[in-house]
Design a protein around this motif. Structure first.
Motif, PDB file in Angstrom:
ATOM      1  N   ALA A 102      49.486  30.200  39.947  1.00 12.60           N
ATOM      2  CA  ALA A 102      48.455  31.017  40.586  1.00 12.60           C
ATOM      3  C   ALA A 102      47.914  32.110  39.659  1.00 12.60           C
ATOM      4  O   ALA A 102      46.704  32.333  39.597  1.00 12.60           O
ATOM      5  CB  ALA A 102      49.010  31.647  41.863  1.00 12.60           C
ATOM      6  N   ILE A 143      45.538  30.947  37.047  1.00 11.85           N
ATOM      7  CA  ILE A 143      44.343  30.363  37.650  1.00 11.85           C
ATOM      8  C   ILE A 143      43.449  31.423  38.300  1.00 11.85           C
ATOM      9  O   ILE A 143      42.235  31.400  38.140  1.00 11.85           O
ATOM     10  CB  ILE A 143      44.740  29.262  38.665  1.00 11.85           C
ATOM     11  CG1 ILE A 143      45.321  28.062  37.907  1.00 11.85           C
ATOM     12  CG2 ILE A 143      43.537  28.837  39.517  1.00 11.85           C
ATOM     13  CD1 ILE A 143      45.932  26.988  38.789  1.00 11.85           C
ATOM     14  N   ASN A 144      44.051  32.375  39.040  1.00  8.50           N
ATOM     15  CA  ASN A 144      43.180  33.374  39.700  1.00  8.50           C
ATOM     16  C   ASN A 144      43.665  34.826  39.541  1.00  8.50           C
ATOM     17  O   ASN A 144      43.154  35.708  40.218  1.00  8.50           O
ATOM     18  CB  ASN A 144      42.982  33.032  41.188  1.00  8.50           C
ATOM     19  CG  ASN A 144      44.263  33.078  41.986  1.00  8.50           C
ATOM     20  OD1 ASN A 144      45.198  33.802  41.635  1.00  8.50           O
ATOM     21  ND2 ASN A 144      44.335  32.322  43.054  1.00  8.50           N
ATOM     22  N   GLY A 167      46.422  36.098  40.408  1.00  7.86           N
ATOM     23  CA  GLY A 167      47.632  36.187  41.227  1.00  7.86           C
ATOM     24  C   GLY A 167      48.039  37.603  41.579  1.00  7.86           C
ATOM     25  O   GLY A 167      47.212  38.517  41.665  1.00  7.86           O
ATOM     26  N   ALA A 213      46.855  40.690  39.693  1.00 10.87           N
ATOM     27  CA  ALA A 213      45.440  41.022  39.888  1.00 10.87           C
ATOM     28  C   ALA A 213      45.221  41.888  41.126  1.00 10.87           C
ATOM     29  O   ALA A 213      44.113  42.376  41.352  1.00 10.87           O
ATOM     30  CB  ALA A 213      44.594  39.753  39.979  1.00 10.87           C
ATOM     31  N   MET A 214      46.256  42.074  41.920  1.00  7.97           N
ATOM     32  CA  MET A 214      46.127  42.957  43.082  1.00  7.97           C
ATOM     33  C   MET A 214      45.789  44.381  42.647  1.00  7.97           C
ATOM     34  O   MET A 214      45.281  45.181  43.430  1.00  7.97           O
ATOM     35  CB  MET A 214      47.418  42.971  43.905  1.00  7.97           C
ATOM     36  CG  MET A 214      47.767  41.641  44.524  1.00  7.97           C
ATOM     37  SD  MET A 214      46.642  41.191  45.830  1.00  7.97           S
ATOM     38  CE  MET A 214      47.193  39.555  46.229  1.00  7.97           C
ATOM     39  N   VAL A 228      42.853  42.634  35.600  1.00 12.33           N
ATOM     40  CA  VAL A 228      43.608  41.430  35.268  1.00 12.33           C
ATOM     41  C   VAL A 228      42.676  40.228  35.455  1.00 12.33           C
ATOM     42  O   VAL A 228      41.973  40.141  36.458  1.00 12.33           O
ATOM     43  CB  VAL A 228      44.841  41.294  36.184  1.00 12.33           C
ATOM     44  CG1 VAL A 228      45.617  40.026  35.858  1.00 12.33           C
ATOM     45  CG2 VAL A 228      45.741  42.526  36.047  1.00 12.33           C
ATOM     46  N   PRO A 238      41.916  35.901  35.300  1.00 11.40           N
ATOM     47  CA  PRO A 238      42.392  34.522  35.163  1.00 11.40           C
ATOM     48  C   PRO A 238      42.058  34.035  33.751  1.00 11.40           C
ATOM     49  O   PRO A 238      41.084  34.523  33.161  1.00 11.40           O
ATOM     50  CB  PRO A 238      41.560  33.750  36.188  1.00 11.40           C
ATOM     51  CG  PRO A 238      40.814  34.749  36.992  1.00 11.40           C
ATOM     52  CD  PRO A 238      40.784  36.029  36.226  1.00 11.40           C
ATOM     53  N   CYS A 279      52.642  28.530  43.244  1.00 16.81           N
ATOM     54  CA  CYS A 279      53.291  29.817  42.952  1.00 16.81           C
ATOM     55  C   CYS A 279      54.788  29.696  43.226  1.00 16.81           C
ATOM     56  O   CYS A 279      55.272  30.209  44.195  1.00 16.81           O
ATOM     57  CB  CYS A 279      52.665  30.926  43.785  1.00 16.81           C
ATOM     58  SG  CYS A 279      53.327  32.564  43.404  1.00 16.81           S
ATOM     59  N   TYR A 293      48.860  25.915  46.751  1.00 12.21           N
ATOM     60  CA  TYR A 293      48.491  27.196  46.126  1.00 12.21           C
ATOM     61  C   TYR A 293      49.568  28.243  46.373  1.00 12.21           C
ATOM     62  O   TYR A 293      49.477  29.351  45.873  1.00 12.21           O
ATOM     63  CB  TYR A 293      47.164  27.710  46.683  1.00 12.21           C
ATOM     64  CG  TYR A 293      45.991  26.773  46.513  1.00 12.21           C
ATOM     65  CD1 TYR A 293      45.984  25.792  45.508  1.00 12.21           C
ATOM     66  CD2 TYR A 293      44.878  26.870  47.335  1.00 12.21           C
ATOM     67  CE1 TYR A 293      44.908  24.931  45.356  1.00 12.21           C
ATOM     68  CE2 TYR A 293      43.792  26.021  47.183  1.00 12.21           C
ATOM     69  CZ  TYR A 293      43.818  25.052  46.195  1.00 12.21           C
ATOM     70  OH  TYR A 293      42.739  24.216  46.056  1.00 12.21           O
ATOM     71  N   ASP A 294      50.570  27.905  47.194  1.00  8.57           N
ATOM     72  CA  ASP A 294      51.613  28.878  47.510  1.00  8.57           C
ATOM     73  C   ASP A 294      52.949  28.494  46.888  1.00  8.57           C
ATOM     74  O   ASP A 294      53.033  27.572  46.102  1.00  8.57           O
ATOM     75  CB  ASP A 294      51.758  29.058  49.022  1.00  8.57           C
ATOM     76  CG  ASP A 294      51.994  27.740  49.744  1.00  8.57           C
ATOM     77  OD1 ASP A 294      52.397  26.741  49.110  1.00  8.57           O
ATOM     78  OD2 ASP A 294      51.750  27.716  50.966  1.00  8.57           O
TER      79      ASP A 294
END
Lengths: 238, 179
Positions: B85, B88-89, B91, B94-95, B133, B135, B149, B178-179
């Protein structure tokens, strides 16, 4: 004599007034969709149900079936278009599945799995969106809203008009009908249809998120085209 | 042994969970070791990526060192793979994109409970944090993506055996998560 349209070469019967989506569903033909639900007025906003009708792209959920239509649904080109639409939905919001309790029961994710979407392709927006956890039984995580308006339509049917969409473009957002704008001050109750209709993890019922463990959820076990509406109702842990 | 596939792996802004999941292929790693030669990876402790056939990248890009490592991998690997994850995005790391970097650092190093000698780390050896952050596909071309993930061990196994066997890698429905 019954009227028919052709979907991927298969003759599908319809009655006047049905949309292509309704005719397809009645015949057991799956057309990917998110904003469509048979109980509510079609909205045609997510565009996932884009099909080719006599050579032109149309939304199957809003386009009326008419005698002799040649509809293409499962083609490589449409699959590619739909995957790209799903990628755009993912990058517009903040869809971080590992930290979402709807994961595995989420229709957005399930459609992405169905379309074999492995990445987001586009640059992510990382839009800053609020969380409304004010209501004792229901929460809204705006990060995950795809503006399908199902909650708006369901709340209309509930006779409450709790939800609406406001703003345009990147500023579009779900609003709550209450003096404070918070869910706790709205007429929403846990038994409302609008609570369980969300296809993503944007509107969540509190206290039940992990009753079914990740890995054993609806779309962990079955593709979305094989899951009935009744089973999808189970996505809310009831 | 000649003609082995050369494989490199690294974790950028990740948690090494994807590497742990790779190791979850268990005894199949012996079979893998017959087919591939490990280049730069935490398993060999080789520090720089040489000419490789496949590079697996775990984690997104959160600091200047991540940028250099990612570019080194892209420059040296014929096939670059975003694993998990975060690659790719963005994850979980990136929060922090929703909070200004200065506020993040202040919260962690100045205002946090129990902090003594509060100061924001500024040793020149430390890579500088990026404002956001990212991807990895926002910085380099990525050839394949393995979501999850982490992606489970069978995802690594299916992908690598497809690739080594000369088949276009593909994941069946039950391996896409995705999880």
């Amino acid at each position: 004599m019954s009227k028919t349209i052709s979907i991927d070469g298969r003759q599908v019967e319809f009655v006047d007034g049905q949309t292509i989506m309704e005719a397809a569903a009645a015949a057991g033909v799956y057309i990917p969709h998110l904003c469509h639900h048979p109980d509510f007025t079609p909205h045609g906003s997510c565009k996932l149900c884009t099909v080719k009708v006599n050579g032109r792209n149309c939304s199957a959920c809003t386009f009326p079936a008419q005698e002799g239509q040649e509809v293409l649904n499962e083609t490589d080109e449409l699959r590619e278009d739909r995957r790209m639409i799903t990628q755009m939905l993912f990058v517009e919001g903040n869809h971080f599945c590992p930290s979402c309790e709807k994961s595995g029961n989420c229709q957005l994710q399930a459609v992405a799995y169905y379309l074999q979407m492995l990445d987001d392709h586009f640059p992510l927006f990382f839009a800053s969106r609020e969380l409304d956890a004010s209501h004792p039984e229901v929460m809204i995580d705006h990060d995950r809203c795809i503006f399908c308006t199902l909650c708006v339509r369901a709340s209309h049917l509930d006779g409450k008009e709790v939800f609406a969409i406001s703003g345009r473009g990147i500023n579009k957002h779900l609003i709550v009908n209450s003096p404070s704008g918070k869910l706790q001050d709205s007429a929403l109750e846990a038994g409302d249809r609008a609570v369980d209709i969300c296809p993503t993890g944007a509107i969540l019922r509190k206290g039940i998120g992990y009753r079914v463990p990740i890995g054993k959820r609806i779309f962990d076990l079955k593709k979305i085209d094989a899951v009935s509406l009744a089973e999808q109702g189970g996505a809310h842990g009831e | 042994m000649a003609n082995k596939i050369r494989l490199a792996t690294t974790s950028l802004a990740g948690c090494f969970g994807c590497h742990m999941s790779l190791l979850d292929i268990d005894e199949r790693i012996l079979e893998l070791a017959e087919l591939v030669e490990f280049n730069r990876t935490p398993i060999t402790d080789i520090k720089h990526c040489g000419d490789c056939d496949v590079g697996l990248i775990e984690g997104g890009v959160c600091n200047s060192e991540n940028v250099h490592v990612l570019r080194e991998f892209r420059g040296n690997c014929k096939i670059l793979v975003a694993v998990g994850a975060c690659a790719i995005n963005g994850g979980l790391p990136a929060m922090r994109n929703f909070i200004p970097l200065g506020e993040c650092l202040k919260e962690a190093y100045i205002d946090a409970i129990g902090v003594e000698n509060a100061q924001i780390p500024s040793d020149p050896e430390l890579p500088l944090l990026l404002e956001n952050v990212h991807p990895i596909h926002e910085l380099v071309k990525v050839d394949y993506f393995l979501p999850g993930c982490p992606p489970c061990a069978d995802v690594f196994w299916k992908f690598l055996t497809d690739l080594i066997g000369g088949r276009e890698p593909s994941l069946p429905y039950e391996l896409i998560h995705y999880d």
